[in-house]
Enzyme design. Structure first.
Site, PDB file in Angstrom:
ATOM      1  N   ARG A   1      28.911 -58.289  25.853  1.00  0.00           N
ATOM      2  CA  ARG A   1      28.340 -58.698  24.592  1.00  0.00           C
ATOM      3  C   ARG A   1      29.176 -58.253  23.187  1.00  0.00           C
ATOM      4  O   ARG A   1      29.031 -58.557  22.284  1.00  0.00           O
ATOM      5  CB  ARG A   1      27.088 -58.101  24.390  1.00  0.00           C
ATOM      6  CG  ARG A   1      26.224 -58.672  25.635  1.00  0.00           C
ATOM      7  CD  ARG A   1      24.741 -58.026  25.713  1.00  0.00           C
ATOM      8  NE  ARG A   1      24.960 -56.550  26.017  1.00  0.00           N
ATOM      9  CZ  ARG A   1      23.867 -55.711  26.092  1.00  0.00           C
ATOM     10  NH1 ARG A   1      22.790 -56.053  25.673  1.00  0.00           N
ATOM     11  NH2 ARG A   1      24.338 -54.460  26.561  1.00  0.00           N
TER      12      ARG A   1
ATOM     13  N   GLN B   1      18.301 -39.527   1.353  1.00  0.00           N
ATOM     14  CA  GLN B   1      18.706 -40.777   0.593  1.00  0.00           C
ATOM     15  C   GLN B   1      19.848 -41.573   1.311  1.00  0.00           C
ATOM     16  O   GLN B   1      20.888 -40.951   1.588  1.00  0.00           O
ATOM     17  CB  GLN B   1      19.176 -40.177  -0.685  1.00  0.00           C
ATOM     18  CG  GLN B   1      19.313 -41.442  -1.717  1.00  0.00           C
ATOM     19  CD  GLN B   1      19.366 -40.851  -3.337  1.00  0.00           C
ATOM     20  OE1 GLN B   1      18.581 -40.015  -3.515  1.00  0.00           O
ATOM     21  NE2 GLN B   1      20.427 -41.361  -4.011  1.00  0.00           N
TER      22      GLN B   1
ATOM     23  N   ARG C   1      36.318 -44.676  -7.299  1.00  0.00           N
ATOM     24  CA  ARG C   1      35.024 -43.970  -7.559  1.00  0.00           C
ATOM     25  C   ARG C   1      35.249 -42.589  -7.379  1.00  0.00           C
ATOM     26  O   ARG C   1      35.776 -42.245  -6.151  1.00  0.00           O
ATOM     27  CB  ARG C   1      34.121 -44.798  -6.792  1.00  0.00           C
ATOM     28  CG  ARG C   1      33.699 -46.104  -7.119  1.00  0.00           C
ATOM     29  CD  ARG C   1      32.425 -46.348  -6.248  1.00  0.00           C
ATOM     30  NE  ARG C   1      32.273 -47.964  -6.672  1.00  0.00           N
ATOM     31  CZ  ARG C   1      31.014 -48.380  -7.324  1.00  0.00           C
ATOM     32  NH1 ARG C   1      30.096 -47.482  -8.000  1.00  0.00           N
ATOM     33  NH2 ARG C   1      30.963 -49.544  -7.424  1.00  0.00           N
TER      34      ARG C   1
ATOM     35  N   HIS D   1      33.472 -36.808  -7.494  1.00  0.00           N
ATOM     36  CA  HIS D   1      31.883 -36.366  -8.050  1.00  0.00           C
ATOM     37  C   HIS D   1      31.421 -35.264  -7.093  1.00  0.00           C
ATOM     38  O   HIS D   1      31.885 -35.301  -5.918  1.00  0.00           O
ATOM     39  CB  HIS D   1      31.150 -37.720  -7.996  1.00  0.00           C
ATOM     40  CG  HIS D   1      31.417 -38.690  -8.738  1.00  0.00           C
ATOM     41  ND1 HIS D   1      31.356 -40.016  -8.319  1.00  0.00           N
ATOM     42  CD2 HIS D   1      32.209 -38.677 -10.170  1.00  0.00           C
ATOM     43  CE1 HIS D   1      31.897 -41.005  -9.334  1.00  0.00           C
ATOM     44  NE2 HIS D   1      32.228 -40.232 -10.228  1.00  0.00           N
TER      45      HIS D   1
ATOM     46  N   LYS E   1      27.138 -35.325   2.408  1.00  0.00           N
ATOM     47  CA  LYS E   1      27.495 -36.701   2.713  1.00  0.00           C
ATOM     48  C   LYS E   1      27.916 -37.228   4.115  1.00  0.00           C
ATOM     49  O   LYS E   1      28.942 -36.428   4.586  1.00  0.00           O
ATOM     50  CB  LYS E   1      28.182 -37.419   1.543  1.00  0.00           C
ATOM     51  CG  LYS E   1      27.781 -37.168   0.094  1.00  0.00           C
ATOM     52  CD  LYS E   1      28.568 -37.744  -0.632  1.00  0.00           C
ATOM     53  CE  LYS E   1      28.156 -37.374  -2.213  1.00  0.00           C
ATOM     54  NZ  LYS E   1      29.260 -38.239  -3.117  1.00  0.00           N
TER      55      LYS E   1
ATOM     56  N   HIS F   1      34.033 -35.778  -3.911  1.00  0.00           N
ATOM     57  CA  HIS F   1      34.251 -36.845  -3.147  1.00  0.00           C
ATOM     58  C   HIS F   1      34.597 -38.201  -4.262  1.00  0.00           C
ATOM     59  O   HIS F   1      33.979 -38.076  -5.236  1.00  0.00           O
ATOM     60  CB  HIS F   1      32.897 -37.023  -2.387  1.00  0.00           C
ATOM     61  CG  HIS F   1      33.061 -38.646  -1.436  1.00  0.00           C
ATOM     62  ND1 HIS F   1      32.533 -39.459  -2.144  1.00  0.00           N
ATOM     63  CD2 HIS F   1      33.669 -38.907  -0.431  1.00  0.00           C
ATOM     64  CE1 HIS F   1      32.758 -40.535  -1.103  1.00  0.00           C
ATOM     65  NE2 HIS F   1      33.516 -40.000  -0.237  1.00  0.00           N
TER      66      HIS F   1
ATOM     67  N   TYR G   1      26.575 -44.606   2.286  1.00  0.00           N
ATOM     68  CA  TYR G   1      26.660 -43.149   2.217  1.00  0.00           C
ATOM     69  C   TYR G   1      25.302 -42.659   2.809  1.00  0.00           C
ATOM     70  O   TYR G   1      24.228 -43.276   2.565  1.00  0.00           O
ATOM     71  CB  TYR G   1      26.507 -42.725   0.722  1.00  0.00           C
ATOM     72  CG  TYR G   1      27.416 -43.251  -0.273  1.00  0.00           C
ATOM     73  CD1 TYR G   1      28.465 -42.103  -0.502  1.00  0.00           C
ATOM     74  CD2 TYR G   1      27.653 -44.474  -0.825  1.00  0.00           C
ATOM     75  CE1 TYR G   1      29.625 -42.333  -1.428  1.00  0.00           C
ATOM     76  CE2 TYR G   1      28.670 -44.504  -1.601  1.00  0.00           C
ATOM     77  CZ  TYR G   1      29.563 -43.626  -1.943  1.00  0.00           C
ATOM     78  OH  TYR G   1      30.559 -43.865  -2.633  1.00  0.00           O
TER      79      TYR G   1
ATOM     80  N   ASP H   1      34.253 -42.307 -15.172  1.00  0.00           N
ATOM     81  CA  ASP H   1      35.251 -41.693 -14.359  1.00  0.00           C
ATOM     82  C   ASP H   1      36.563 -41.754 -15.169  1.00  0.00           C
ATOM     83  O   ASP H   1      37.144 -40.602 -14.913  1.00  0.00           O
ATOM     84  CB  ASP H   1      35.516 -42.504 -13.269  1.00  0.00           C
ATOM     85  CG  ASP H   1      34.424 -42.130 -12.208  1.00  0.00           C
ATOM     86  OD1 ASP H   1      33.249 -41.513 -12.218  1.00  0.00           O
ATOM     87  OD2 ASP H   1      34.295 -42.932 -11.031  1.00  0.00           O
TER      88      ASP H   1
END
Length: 182
Positions: free
Chosen positions: A23, A46, A59, A62, A72, A119, A132, A168
């Protein structure tokens, strides 16, 4: 899951272990017991998705400061990214060092980013999606960041940048005197 610690203590590149048959395959991408056995965060509060239409979208960089530091688990579910983490723990022997990895829908690798790390990522394909899982809620008053091309870190991004948010673009260089609020 197969956990491989990176050169930055506490961060891991994680491969899934595929159980294959006619499969296709089945694999765990999260298991609280396996993360606990590695000494990693095991409480998720989250999950978020980032969808990026254009190759070359950046991105980052941060992170959140105490008491809302977050770990994360990052996975690319469509397309591919060059994912970068920077050790921001001033008491760490690898403070200021970074590593980068290609995460893609094809290789199905994940990156565990511990608390105290910045990150960011650059998309390597159009229509890239990143998933995330986080150990802490987003706390805008504790959000911090630094410029993607800060000479202190000298990150070598592997492709041309096409899109960076105004936020950014306007992040300052990191200073050792303290974090800069984003």
């Amino acid at each position: 899951m197969i956990f491989t610690e990176t050169k930055l203590k506490g961060s891991y590149l994680i491969d899934i272990e595929r159980l294959q048959d006619e499969r296709g395959f089945f694999a765990r991408s999260w298991c609280q017991k396996e993360f606990l056995a590695q000494g990693l965060m095991s409480e998720l509060v989250q999950c978020s998705v980032s969808f990026n239409t254009i190759k070359g979208t950046l991105r980052g960089m941060h992170y959140q400061i105490k008491p809302y530091e977050e770990a994360k688990l990052v996975r690319c579910t469509m397309g591919s990214i060059y994912d970068v983490i920077v050790d921001m723990r001033q008491d760490s022997p690898t403070f200021g060092q970074h590593v980068g990895f290609v995460l893609s829908a094809d290789n199905r690798k994940m990156l565990y980013v511990p608390e105290g790390f910045a990150h960011g990522f650059l998309t390597l394909d159009d229509n890239t999606e990143v998933f995330y899982q986080m150990s802490e809620f987003y706390a805008p008053e504790h959000a911090r960041g630094f410029r993607w091309n800060d000479p202190l870190f000298n990150i070598n991004w592997p492709a041309e940048l096409q899109i960076i948010s105004e936020r950014d673009q306007n992040l300052p260089d990191y200073t050792l005197s303290g974090s800069v609020k984003t």
